[in-house]
Each structure stands twice: as C-alpha cells, then as structure tokens.
Enzyme design. Structure first.
Site, mmCIF file in Angstrom:
data_model
loop_
_atom_site.group_PDB
_atom_site.id
_atom_site.type_symbol
_atom_site.label_atom_id
_atom_site.label_comp_id
_atom_site.label_asym_id
_atom_site.label_seq_id
_atom_site.Cartn_x
_atom_site.Cartn_y
_atom_site.Cartn_z
ATOM 1 N N ARG A 1 152.317 67.875 14.032
ATOM 2 C CA ARG A 1 151.163 67.162 13.549
ATOM 3 C C ARG A 1 152.487 65.603 13.079
ATOM 4 O O ARG A 1 153.528 66.184 13.059
ATOM 5 C CB ARG A 1 150.952 67.763 12.027
ATOM 6 N N LYS B 1 153.185 73.820 9.245
ATOM 7 C CA LYS B 1 151.663 74.428 8.131
ATOM 8 C C LYS B 1 152.176 75.413 7.462
ATOM 9 O O LYS B 1 152.813 76.511 8.699
ATOM 10 C CB LYS B 1 150.325 73.981 8.402
ATOM 11 N N HIS C 1 146.578 62.017 14.022
ATOM 12 C CA HIS C 1 146.131 63.496 14.849
ATOM 13 C C HIS C 1 144.817 63.611 16.220
ATOM 14 O O HIS C 1 144.826 64.820 16.236
ATOM 15 C CB HIS C 1 145.758 64.557 13.183
ATOM 16 N N ARG D 1 146.769 65.562 18.605
ATOM 17 C CA ARG D 1 147.165 66.653 19.298
ATOM 18 C C ARG D 1 145.760 67.488 18.746
ATOM 19 O O ARG D 1 145.524 68.603 20.237
ATOM 20 C CB ARG D 1 146.626 67.078 17.528
ATOM 21 N N HIS E 1 148.995 78.015 14.933
ATOM 22 C CA HIS E 1 147.750 78.306 14.839
ATOM 23 C C HIS E 1 147.802 79.826 14.074
ATOM 24 O O HIS E 1 148.272 80.283 15.618
ATOM 25 C CB HIS E 1 146.068 78.046 15.028
ATOM 26 N N TYR F 1 138.662 74.335 19.989
ATOM 27 C CA TYR F 1 138.923 72.715 21.556
ATOM 28 C C TYR F 1 138.043 73.207 22.392
ATOM 29 O O TYR F 1 137.327 72.125 23.060
ATOM 30 C CB TYR F 1 139.820 72.740 21.565
#
Length: 358
Positions: free
Chosen positions: A174, A199, A305, A308, A331, A340
């Site tokens: 990110r 994150k 972003h 990414r 994630h 995706y």
C-alpha cells in the site's frame, strides 16, 4: 420506547434519554484489559488523545477517532459521552447511513472510534451495538491495468515519486506502507522487503523486484547525503514509536532507522513539537501518479492503489498460488484476495461475445 426505536436528534436538538429500565448505559468489560487512566485535568478530547498515544495509535488513526468523537458529541446536542450510551451510538450510526449516506467502511470506522471511546477512555463496554441501519457495501471489482498499461503509466513518472510508483507495482504494498519503509527494511542481501505495522498492525515480507535493486541503491546514496546533512546540523532523529524510542534512544539518528523515502523539507511533529524530517507525503505520490495516468491513459482513473490491484491480478494470471498472493498482500482472509479472480483475463474459458459471431 422500545430499544429498537431511533429517536430524532442532531445539532441543536436535545435528544430524548434512553430507557434505563430496558437498556443499561454501560456494563463492566467482558474481558479484562489493561486500561490507561488519562489525566482528568485535561480537556476531554485531549484525554482521548492521551489514551491513543499510550496505545501507540498512528497519527492518522488518532485524528480520525478524535474527529468521530467530536462529531458524535455535537450531533447529540453537545452532551458529554458519559451521559450517553449504546442508544445514542446506535442512533448516530443510523444517522450516518440513512441521512449522510456514508459508505460501509466509513460507518465501521465511526463504530470502532466510539467503541474505543467507551471501552478505553470512559472505562466501560457498550452492550447491544446492533439494530442500527447498516450502510450498504457495494460490490465493486478493482480497477486493474494491463501490463502494457502499467509500463505506459510508469514511463510517465520520474524521480523519487516514479521510484515509489514502481515499488508499489513491483511489491504490491500500500502507499503508506511504502512511505513508512525504513532503510533497514530493504533487505538487498536476502532479496526481500519487510513491511512493518501494515494494515491491522501486522508485519509481513514481500518480494524485492530485481529491476529496482540498482535504482534503490542510487536513491539510498542520495538519501544518505541528506541524512549526513541533518546529523551535521543537529536535526532531531526520525520519529519512532514511543516504546522503541525509550528502549533505543539513539535509534532515531542511526542510518538503519531512517525513512527510505524522506521528505525534502523538515516539518514539526504535531505530537511532540520537535522539528525533524518525516517521510515523503502521500499527496505528492498521488498527484504524480494521476498526472502520469492522464498523459499515458487519458480517460482512465488510476491511483497509487491501482498498482496494488494490478500486482495481485498479474500474479494470479501468471499462475501464482492464491495463498501466496494473500500473504504478499497481507490479507487476513483469502476471500479478500479472491476479488482479483473476477478481473483476471481467462482465455481458457473460450467465451466469445455474440456480437463477434454476427
């Protein structure tokens, strides 16, 4: 009034009190936790800041939580949060969804801020935080560039912002994760990049693009010149988390802990008031990427972003295992990574548009 009823409220209106016979305001915490007691002589919002700094929240999180606390108080006629509870929280969250039409992530951030307020600042735990109107979470597929499009956009970038943009696509990190990289996080020997406090405050390891080795070495040589200039002029060391700064007081002036992408200008730390060099701003990278995309791909919306999203999609298209992509992206749930798969090019399906058959 039953507990499911939402009362009118808002700035300038005095909300009706909740029914205490049906709903207690606060209950003891369900699980024990070490609670920091703020200085009662401070103004209330400053008490909130003090607790968040003790918990080592990032400045962005602190600013967001204080803003939500302020908005909650104002919307409830400037009543003190100690006089309110779950009833008012539910009504405020419903107001955000039904009247302000905020997104699901925004509403969830407001909920997290208010839960923190009651659990760790006031010292209780809200019960029954449900029954409010949930903001709708639209199902959207991410914007993904093809590999030629990525090269076109990157070809229009230059300098440090161009290097950061290439790093975003080459590693899948990110934007703020890239900007917060320290010199020590770029492991040239092992060919990996370590992302700290991503994150969810999780660490992870991602790939080190071979094509960026030399550009990064050249870049760090320039950064080292800036670093030595700051040391010569007695500039304070870079920001470190409080616990680390106490444990390693000289780490802030050591080369290893310097920002990999420092700002060109010194700035004043909003928390400590110290004059020091922070990392490059997110806005400068965002503007550079948008301008590059405007020149390379007119009419297509591209943000940092997007790189990414493209990183993940291109790995999956090349046959990389989805669990590996999940780990590289950081994630928590593989379902997040599976989004995706909806934008992958799947020539194996062999489906042709009926227009092409006519």
């Amino acid at each position: 009034m039953n507990s499911g009823t939402i009362r009118p409220g808002g700035p300038g209106q005095r909300p009706r009190a909740a029914n205490f016979n049906q709903e207690p305001r606060l209950s003891p915490p369900r699980r024990p936790f070490e609670r920091y007691l703020p200085n009662p002589k401070l103004r209330f919002l400053d008490q909130c800041r003090e607790v968040m700094r003790y918990r080592q929240f990032s400045l962005r999180t602190e600013q967001a939580y204080v803003d939500w606390t302020r908005r909650f108080i104002v919307w409830n006629g400037r009543r003190h949060p100690r006089e309110m509870g779950a009833f008012e929280v539910r009504a405020f969250l419903t107001h955000l969804a039904a009247e302000r039409h905020v997104g699901a992530s925004t509403q969830n951030q407001a909920l997290c801020a208010l839960l923190f307020l009651y659990r760790e600042v006031i010292g209780g735990e809200l019960d029954w935080i449900d029954g409010f109107e949930r903001a709708k979470r639209p199902v959207r597929v991410p914007v993904v560039l093809s590999q030629p499009e990525v090269r076109q956009v990157l070809g229009q970038t230059q300098g440090t912002t161009g290097l950061i943009a290439s790093l975003l696509y080459g590693t899948g990190v990110r934007l703020m994760e890239a900007l917060r990289l320290r010199v020590k996080d770029l492991d040239f020997a092992r060919g990996q990049i370590v992302v700290h406090d991503g994150k969810g405050r999780k660490d992870r390891v991602t790939v080190f693009p071979e094509s960026l080795r030399e550009p990064l070495k050249v870049h760090l040589a320039r950064v080292e010149v800036l670093y030595r200039h700051d040391r010569h002029h007695g500039v304070d060391g870079v920001w470190l988390p409080d616990a680390l700064e106490r444990k390693l007081p000289k780490a802030g002036i050591s080369w290893a802990w310097q920002w990999a992408f420092p700002s060109a200008e010194l700035s004043t730390d909003p928390r400590s008031g110290r004059r020091r060099r922070h990392h490059a701003s997110a806005g400068s990278v965002q503007r550079a990427v948008q301008e590059a995309a405007r020149r390379a791909l007119p009419g297509k919306r591209v943000t940092p972003h997007t790189f990414r999203h493209s990183f993940a999609t291109h790995l999956l298209e090349s046959g990389t295992d989805i669990r590996s992509v999940q780990e590289l992206l950081g994630h928590q749930d593989v379902a997040t990574t599976q989004i995706y798969t909806h934008v992958m090019q799947k020539p194996g399906l062999g489906v042709r548009s009926p227009l092409d058959r006519s």
